[in-house]
Design an enzyme around this catalytic site. Structure first.
Site, PDB file in Angstrom:
ATOM      1  N   THR A   1       5.635  -7.494  -4.141  1.00 65.07           N
ATOM      2  CA  THR A   1       5.119  -8.220  -2.976  1.00 65.07           C
ATOM      3  C   THR A   1       4.648  -9.620  -3.330  1.00 65.07           C
ATOM      4  OG1 THR A   1       4.486  -6.213  -1.792  1.00 65.07           O
ATOM      5  CG2 THR A   1       3.308  -8.232  -1.216  1.00 65.07           C
TER       6      THR A   1
ATOM      7  N   HIS B   1       4.083   1.584   3.220  1.00 64.87           N
ATOM      8  CA  HIS B   1       4.081   1.467   1.756  1.00 64.87           C
ATOM      9  C   HIS B   1       4.270   2.852   1.149  1.00 64.87           C
ATOM     10  CE1 HIS B   1       2.870   0.524  -2.330  1.00 64.87           C
ATOM     11  NE2 HIS B   1       2.748  -0.755  -2.018  1.00 64.87           N
TER      12      HIS B   1
ATOM     13  N   HIS C   1      10.518  -6.436   0.161  1.00 65.00           N
ATOM     14  CA  HIS C   1      11.336  -5.841  -0.904  1.00 65.00           C
ATOM     15  C   HIS C   1      11.808  -4.474  -0.435  1.00 65.00           C
ATOM     16  CE1 HIS C   1       7.852  -3.335  -1.812  1.00 65.00           C
ATOM     17  NE2 HIS C   1       7.123  -4.429  -1.974  1.00 65.00           N
TER      18      HIS C   1
END
Length: 723
Positions: free
Chosen positions: A305, A422, A484
């Site tokens: 990140t 996440h 990502h």
């Protein structure tokens, strides 16, 4: 007696040493097979080095104990060295499961900058066979306590220690020679970490990486002013002019940059069980007010990140190893979006993020970038179940940010960093949409991923509704991007069936294609958008955005090119020197044809010449970026009219009070939403179905709130607005 004599060798110092070395070898092979998958596709030489390379350095390190005659020193030293070896292997196993890479020394040194939230993630990354890495330690303790194993008080000769060390060095040199023969210039050309581990082992990789990290430190000290000249020559030679059709179409508008954590392109327009995963993002993506890109790739390295943020804010790559934010961010020189927009349009700036300010060292990096305010976890109620392992849930982040956002002076540059999507992609049951049924694969990661995708999408929809009701929508542009990958390569075969692919035919080509992430620029009131098929990446965002805002970017050091410029290159460089173009994908040392997805084994001279040209272009770009960042060369260059950032003048404590003070100082000239609404709050305009919204604050929290500047609890000295 026979049974006893069979194992009596363990009670000798040399026998104990051999046992520890064999155990290190066994644990490393367990990791190589079960987790790193290094034997898959290995050459004959690599098979040999994989079998040999755990032994030499384990012998060298554990063998240090032979230089101590007393048993009370020999055994503790041998065991400590053994535990260090085991710890290094297991830490790399955990890290590899998430990042598909090995831990660099820079990552280890910056661990305190990234450890918040890794507890939950680390637990999710554990497997049952992880017990095998540590189960021998309590067995040793029990055996020694019950005298099944004994300390050998007979001192060994110094010659034995010297012999072990010599044999270890010889063994290491053997693997090094084999590696260099099979892969010339293995060390000097800095091949990817997987190659180094295949040939030399984890211990040697870590040592070489540490030496290289030390070299970078020395490189920074020895940098000269003239070193920036090569960088400037490269930037000038590769500058791509703005496209006149788009230049300045968003001039003077507020900028919202929404960071879609771990979000990949394939989720857009995807239906699961005949339901759209992301209906809100899909509408934005297909709007004629949105410039969207369907061949946009993430280009992050180990900084994940933080690398993505660095590319978007500075148009330079992250480091080859570790995170630029974590290892160099304390005093790195940036010429970043916040300071450039402040000096070219009077923009104020802020970051809204529900995790700790110290995560990725953001509290220091943002000051060096010129961000005026940073509303981290300490500004929000993260108690009870309002936060996940990596911070405040997304719906609450957007909702709770309103009191701060409405006090900001317009135009502003505001970045929102979401976290709920996440790894390990788990949601509390109360946050799940009862009308959305996720996939039913054998992977909890894949199944959970689409649930958190859907939650993130809902939070974006709620925020958009607020922007429209408050009036901010009409005077803003909204940039949305995925930072990502979300599903790592180890899970991609489980994902294959969801994407309509055969998992048995999944290749590295497919892995490379999944580096696509969303990038869209939504410009309300403008209708010249559409889906653009140009190839690009995160390095290209800054010049693209500056040109849309009417800012001439030519004098700034930017390694990316405007995605809308007809003069841009479409070679997308990845951090590991792989690349993708509209025609070809080069990954893991193999070339693929994008039309067929097949390996090109015997390229024609024309094709080979193209590939060689692309390789040179990629390596040059990465080399320029690494020289720039590792040597901190921007300290030697100040564009004409640009005022350098003085980080010492920024303090992120008591941000709301500072914004109120600024609003009062400006009086009738204030441009905040608060002032425009005649000092009336806009929170009531925000509608969210977040079940935690009205829960009272409790004494428990899933995250620790640590803000070096004090957050919203102290005034940091006074309420003077940040410059």
């Amino acid at each position: 007696m026979a049974h006893k004599s069979r194992f009596s060798w363990i009670n000798t110092r040399f026998g104990f040493f051999v046992l520890l070395v064999v155990l290190v070898w066994g644990k490393t092979q367990l990791a190589n097979i079960m987790d790193f998958h290094l034997y898959s596709g290995a050459s004959i030489v690599q098979l040999i080095t994989l079998l040999l390379n755990p032994i030499p350095l384990a012998m060298l390190l554990i063998g240090i104990a032979f230089y101590f005659k007393k048993s009370k020193l020999f055994y503790p030293i041998a065991i400590i060295m053994y535990i260090i070896n085991t710890l290094l292997v297991h830490l790399n196993v955990i890290y590899y499961r998430e990042f598909t890479d090995f831990m660099s020394v820079a990552t280890m040194l910056g661990y305190d900058k990234v450890n918040q939230g890794l507890g939950a993630s680390g637990f999710a990354l554990t497997n049952i066979h992880d017990l095998l890495y540590w189960i021998d330690i309590p067995i040793f303790i029990i055996f020694f306590l019950f005298k099944k194993m004994r300390f050998d008080k007979t001192a060994t000769s110094k010659f034995l220690g010297f012999s072990v060390s010599t044999l270890a060095i010889f063994g290491f040199m053997t693997t090094l020679v084999l590696g260099e023969a099979d892969r010339p210039q293995l060390i000097t050309r800095q091949f990817d970490s997987k190659m180094l581990v295949k040939y030399l082992g984890i211990d040697a990789y870590t040592i070489f990486d540490g030496v290289k990290t030390r070299g970078v430190t020395e490189m920074r000290k020895s940098a000269k002013k003239s070193d920036i000249d090569n960088v400037l020559d490269y930037v000038n030679k590769n500058y791509a002019d703005a496209n006149a059709k788009y230049a300045g179409v968003a001039k003077g508008k507020n900028v919202f940059t929404i960071h879609l954590e771990s979000f990949q392109q394939f989720s857009l327009d995807l239906k699961v069980n005949d339901q759209e995963v992301t209906p809100n993002l899909n509408r934005i993506y297909h709007s004629d007010s949105t410039i969207a890109f369907d061949n946009f790739f993430h280009q992050v390295g180990q900084g994940k990140t933080s690398d993505a943020e660095n590319m978007l804010e500075t148009s330079t790559f992250g480091l080859p190893q570790g995170s630029l934010f974590a290892t160099q961010g304390n005093d790195q020189t940036f010429q970043a979006m916040p300071s450039i927009l402040k000096q070219n349009g009077g923009y104020s700036s802020a970051v809204f993020h529900g995790n700790n300010a110290s995560f990725w060292n953001r509290n220091n990096v943002y000051k060096n970038m010129g961000y005026q305010y940073f509303f981290d976890a300490s500004y929000y109620d993260t108690s009870g179940d309002k936060a996940m392992g990596y911070g405040l849930k997304d719906k609450l982040l957007f909702y709770d940010s309103v009191p701060y956002l409405e006090k900001m002076q317009q135009p502003f540059y505001a970045k929102y960093i979401t976290v709920t999507n996440h790894f390990p992609y788990s949601l509390d049951d109360e946050d799940k949409d009862p009308n959305f049924v996720t996939t039913d694969t054998d992977s909890d990661v894949v199944n959970g991923y689409f649930e958190t995708n859907h939650y993130l999408d809902q939070s974006i929809g709620e925020f958009y509704n607020y922007l429209k009701k408050s009036g901010l929508y009409d005077n803003s542009i909204i940039v949305l991007y995925g930072d990502h990958y979300g599903i790592s390569n180890s899970e991609n075969k489980e994902l294959a069936s969801v994407l309509g692919k055969d998992p048995n035919e999944w290749t590295d080509y497919d892995n490379a294609q999944l580096q696509r992430v969303p990038f869209m620029i939504n410009i309300p009131g403008w209708h010249g958008g559409g889906i653009n098929h140009t190839y690009g990446g995160e390095i290209d965002v800054m010049p693209t955005l500056l040109h849309l805002l009417g800012v001439d970017s030519k004098k700034y050091v930017q390694l990316g090119q405007d995605l809308l410029s007809p003069k841009r290159s479409q070679v997308v460089a990845f951090r590991d020197k792989d690349f993708v173009t509209p025609e070809y994908t080069y990954t893991n040392h193999e070339l693929y044809d994008n039309k067929t997805g097949e390996v090109i084994t015997n390229p024609s001279k024309e094709v080979q010449d193209k590939i060689d040209k692309y390789k040179k272009e990629v390596r040059e770009k990465l080399k320029v970026s690494d020289n720039l960042n590792q040597k901190d060369l921007l300290r030697f260059y100040k564009p004409k009219g640009y005022q350098s950032v003085d980080a010492s003048k920024y303090n992120y404590a008591n941000g709301l009070a500072k914004l109120k003070t600024l609003d009062e100082q400006r009086g009738d000239e204030s441009t905040s939403l608060w002032h425009q609404r005649h000092d009336k709050k806009s929170q009531s305009l925000y509608e969210t179905d977040a079940p935690e919204k009205d829960k009272p604050k409790s004494d428990t929290s899933r995250i620790q709130q640590v803000n070096p500047d004090g957050g919203d609890d102290t005034d940091g000295g006074d309420d003077t607005p940040n410059p």
